[in-house]
Motif scaffolding. Structure first.
Motif, PDB file in Angstrom:
ATOM      1  N   ASP A 180       0.860  -1.175   0.000  1.00 52.84           N
ATOM      2  CA  ASP A 180       0.000   0.000   0.000  1.00 52.84           C
ATOM      3  C   ASP A 180       0.901   1.231   0.000  1.00 52.84           C
ATOM      4  O   ASP A 180       1.618   1.472   0.970  1.00 52.84           O
ATOM      5  CB  ASP A 180      -0.887  -0.034   1.250  1.00 52.84           C
ATOM      6  CG  ASP A 180      -1.956   1.032   1.258  1.00 52.84           C
ATOM      7  OD1 ASP A 180      -1.993   1.867   0.335  1.00 52.84           O
ATOM      8  OD2 ASP A 180      -2.753   1.036   2.207  1.00 52.84           O
ATOM      9  N   LEU A 181       0.899   1.977  -1.106  1.00 52.84           N
ATOM     10  CA  LEU A 181       1.733   3.168  -1.228  1.00 52.84           C
ATOM     11  C   LEU A 181       0.860   4.407  -1.222  1.00 52.84           C
ATOM     12  O   LEU A 181      -0.193   4.436  -1.863  1.00 52.84           O
ATOM     13  CB  LEU A 181       2.537   3.133  -2.537  1.00 52.84           C
ATOM     14  CG  LEU A 181       3.421   1.911  -2.782  1.00 52.84           C
ATOM     15  CD1 LEU A 181       4.105   2.022  -4.143  1.00 52.84           C
ATOM     16  CD2 LEU A 181       4.439   1.743  -1.675  1.00 52.84           C
ATOM     17  N   THR A 182       1.310   5.438  -0.506  1.00 54.72           N
ATOM     18  CA  THR A 182       0.607   6.718  -0.465  1.00 54.72           C
ATOM     19  C   THR A 182       1.622   7.833  -0.645  1.00 54.72           C
ATOM     20  O   THR A 182       2.655   7.858   0.033  1.00 54.72           O
ATOM     21  CB  THR A 182      -0.127   6.912   0.879  1.00 54.72           C
ATOM     22  OG1 THR A 182      -1.038   5.832   1.072  1.00 54.72           O
ATOM     23  CG2 THR A 182      -0.890   8.228   0.897  1.00 54.72           C
ATOM     24  N   LEU A 183       1.308   8.763  -1.544  1.00 54.31           N
ATOM     25  CA  LEU A 183       2.146   9.934  -1.776  1.00 54.31           C
ATOM     26  C   LEU A 183       1.322  11.177  -1.513  1.00 54.31           C
ATOM     27  O   LEU A 183       0.252  11.354  -2.101  1.00 54.31           O
ATOM     28  CB  LEU A 183       2.669   9.936  -3.219  1.00 54.31           C
ATOM     29  CG  LEU A 183       3.471  11.158  -3.640  1.00 54.31           C
ATOM     30  CD1 LEU A 183       4.762  11.272  -2.821  1.00 54.31           C
ATOM     31  CD2 LEU A 183       3.774  11.093  -5.131  1.00 54.31           C
ATOM     32  N   GLY A 232       1.371 -14.406   6.050  1.00 54.31           N
ATOM     33  CA  GLY A 232       1.533 -15.421   7.090  1.00 54.31           C
ATOM     34  C   GLY A 232       0.900 -15.003   8.406  1.00 54.31           C
ATOM     35  O   GLY A 232       0.698 -13.811   8.672  1.00 54.31           O
ATOM     36  N   LEU A 233       0.585 -15.983   9.237  1.00 53.21           N
ATOM     37  CA  LEU A 233      -0.041 -15.698  10.529  1.00 53.21           C
ATOM     38  C   LEU A 233       0.822 -14.826  11.422  1.00 53.21           C
ATOM     39  O   LEU A 233       0.302 -14.030  12.209  1.00 53.21           O
ATOM     40  CB  LEU A 233      -0.373 -17.008  11.256  1.00 53.21           C
ATOM     41  CG  LEU A 233      -1.486 -17.848  10.632  1.00 53.21           C
ATOM     42  CD1 LEU A 233      -1.622 -19.175  11.368  1.00 53.21           C
ATOM     43  CD2 LEU A 233      -2.799 -17.088  10.644  1.00 53.21           C
ATOM     44  N   LEU A 234       2.119 -14.966  11.342  1.00 50.39           N
ATOM     45  CA  LEU A 234       3.013 -14.206  12.204  1.00 50.39           C
ATOM     46  C   LEU A 234       3.515 -12.914  11.565  1.00 50.39           C
ATOM     47  O   LEU A 234       4.227 -12.147  12.213  1.00 50.39           O
ATOM     48  CB  LEU A 234       4.198 -15.080  12.626  1.00 50.39           C
ATOM     49  CG  LEU A 234       3.841 -16.333  13.424  1.00 50.39           C
ATOM     50  CD1 LEU A 234       5.092 -17.139  13.718  1.00 50.39           C
ATOM     51  CD2 LEU A 234       3.122 -15.967  14.712  1.00 50.39           C
ATOM     52  N   ASP A 235       3.152 -12.685  10.306  1.00 48.79           N
ATOM     53  CA  ASP A 235       3.590 -11.462   9.629  1.00 48.79           C
ATOM     54  C   ASP A 235       2.904 -10.248  10.238  1.00 48.79           C
ATOM     55  O   ASP A 235       1.690 -10.247  10.454  1.00 48.79           O
ATOM     56  CB  ASP A 235       3.271 -11.525   8.126  1.00 48.79           C
ATOM     57  CG  ASP A 235       4.183 -12.453   7.376  1.00 48.79           C
ATOM     58  OD1 ASP A 235       5.369 -12.538   7.746  1.00 48.79           O
ATOM     59  OD2 ASP A 235       3.717 -13.090   6.421  1.00 48.79           O
ATOM     60  N   LYS A 236       3.699  -9.219  10.482  1.00 47.82           N
ATOM     61  CA  LYS A 236       3.177  -7.974  11.037  1.00 47.82           C
ATOM     62  C   LYS A 236       3.267  -6.880   9.977  1.00 47.82           C
ATOM     63  O   LYS A 236       4.169  -6.905   9.138  1.00 47.82           O
ATOM     64  CB  LYS A 236       3.989  -7.571  12.263  1.00 47.82           C
ATOM     65  CG  LYS A 236       3.840  -8.556  13.392  1.00 47.82           C
ATOM     66  CD  LYS A 236       4.617  -8.111  14.595  1.00 47.82           C
ATOM     67  CE  LYS A 236       4.320  -9.119  15.678  1.00 47.82           C
ATOM     68  NZ  LYS A 236       5.253  -9.277  16.676  1.00 47.82           N
ATOM     69  N   PRO A 237       2.366  -5.932  10.040  1.00 47.13           N
ATOM     70  CA  PRO A 237       2.456  -4.809   9.101  1.00 47.13           C
ATOM     71  C   PRO A 237       3.763  -4.034   9.304  1.00 47.13           C
ATOM     72  O   PRO A 237       4.220  -3.878  10.432  1.00 47.13           O
ATOM     73  CB  PRO A 237       1.258  -3.932   9.459  1.00 47.13           C
ATOM     74  CG  PRO A 237       0.358  -4.795  10.267  1.00 47.13           C
ATOM     75  CD  PRO A 237       1.211  -5.821  10.921  1.00 47.13           C
ATOM     76  N   ARG A 238       4.344  -3.596   8.212  1.00 48.86           N
ATOM     77  CA  ARG A 238       5.553  -2.776   8.260  1.00 48.86           C
ATOM     78  C   ARG A 238       5.236  -1.454   7.566  1.00 48.86           C
ATOM     79  O   ARG A 238       4.678  -1.452   6.467  1.00 48.86           O
ATOM     80  CB  ARG A 238       6.718  -3.464   7.574  1.00 48.86           C
ATOM     81  CG  ARG A 238       7.104  -4.778   8.238  1.00 48.86           C
ATOM     82  CD  ARG A 238       8.323  -5.373   7.548  1.00 48.86           C
ATOM     83  NE  ARG A 238       8.617  -6.689   8.055  1.00 48.86           N
ATOM     84  CZ  ARG A 238       9.414  -6.952   9.086  1.00 48.86           C
ATOM     85  NH1 ARG A 238       9.965  -5.954   9.729  1.00 48.86           N
ATOM     86  NH2 ARG A 238       9.629  -8.187   9.471  1.00 48.86           N
ATOM     87  N   VAL A 239       5.605  -0.369   8.209  1.00 46.06           N
ATOM     88  CA  VAL A 239       5.312   0.953   7.664  1.00 46.06           C
ATOM     89  C   VAL A 239       6.609   1.754   7.543  1.00 46.06           C
ATOM     90  O   VAL A 239       7.369   1.862   8.502  1.00 46.06           O
ATOM     91  CB  VAL A 239       4.308   1.725   8.552  1.00 46.06           C
ATOM     92  CG1 VAL A 239       4.058   3.113   7.993  1.00 46.06           C
ATOM     93  CG2 VAL A 239       3.011   0.952   8.702  1.00 46.06           C
ATOM     94  N   THR A 240       6.843   2.272   6.353  1.00 48.45           N
ATOM     95  CA  THR A 240       7.939   3.201   6.113  1.00 48.45           C
ATOM     96  C   THR A 240       7.284   4.530   5.767  1.00 48.45           C
ATOM     97  O   THR A 240       6.651   4.654   4.724  1.00 48.45           O
ATOM     98  CB  THR A 240       8.849   2.723   4.957  1.00 48.45           C
ATOM     99  OG1 THR A 240       9.330   1.419   5.264  1.00 48.45           O
ATOM    100  CG2 THR A 240      10.003   3.661   4.737  1.00 48.45           C
ATOM    101  N   ASP A 241       7.410   5.499   6.654  1.00 48.67           N
ATOM    102  CA  ASP A 241       6.773   6.806   6.497  1.00 48.67           C
ATOM    103  C   ASP A 241       7.877   7.853   6.512  1.00 48.67           C
ATOM    104  O   ASP A 241       8.484   8.101   7.554  1.00 48.67           O
ATOM    105  CB  ASP A 241       5.775   7.025   7.640  1.00 48.67           C
ATOM    106  CG  ASP A 241       5.002   8.327   7.522  1.00 48.67           C
ATOM    107  OD1 ASP A 241       5.403   9.221   6.753  1.00 48.67           O
ATOM    108  OD2 ASP A 241       3.986   8.463   8.228  1.00 48.67           O
TER     109      ASP A 241
END
Length: 140
Positions: free
Chosen positions: A17-20, A33-42
């Protein structure tokens, strides 16, 4: 730029998900995956140093034995940015033909013209960014 430009990709192994906006670039990713967590680069656009687009190689699209692969994406969007004084690279899979992604690229090019390495050969762009090529990453 009045409204944010957004791009969303749902692929077999996760989402991008990209936002500009006129001041920030935000990349959110999440694995499936069940253990995957969201990662955010802001990041602020002032901290964006370079960006390029590199076609995926066949093995990147594989899902499992006997599958045709995940054809929802065809490229990696690679961008470099400053975080706490250190230069970092981030890679996300994208569908380079999607008009929404093209709008993000166009917006980034307009807002940060010096950061675009789209005019270079992808290997040279990755070299300038200090990003390892996909084929080398997969070998490791």
């Amino acid at each position: 730029m009045a409204d944010p430009i957004t791009y969303f990709l749902q692929r077999v192994e996760g989402t991008v998900d990209l936002t500009l906006t006129s001041e920030r670039f935000i990349a959110k990713t999440k694995g499936s995956g069940l253990l995957d967590k969201p990662r955010v680069t802001d990041i602020s656009l002032g901290d964006l140093k370079n960006f390029c687009l590199v076609k995926t190689i066949g093995v990147q699209n594989l899902v499992g034995p006997g599958s045709d692969g995940d054809l929802t994406f065809d490229s990696e969007f690679i961008f470099s940015f400053l975080e706490s004084g250190k230069l970092k690279n981030k890679r996300v899979f994208v569908n380079s033909r999607d008009p929404r992604f093209q709008a993000v690229l166009q917006g980034l090019t307009q807002l940060c013209p010096g950061a675009s390495l789209l005019h270079l050969d992808p290997a040279e762009a990755q070299k300038q960014m200090g990003a390892v090529s996909s084929s080398k990453v997969l070998i490791v």
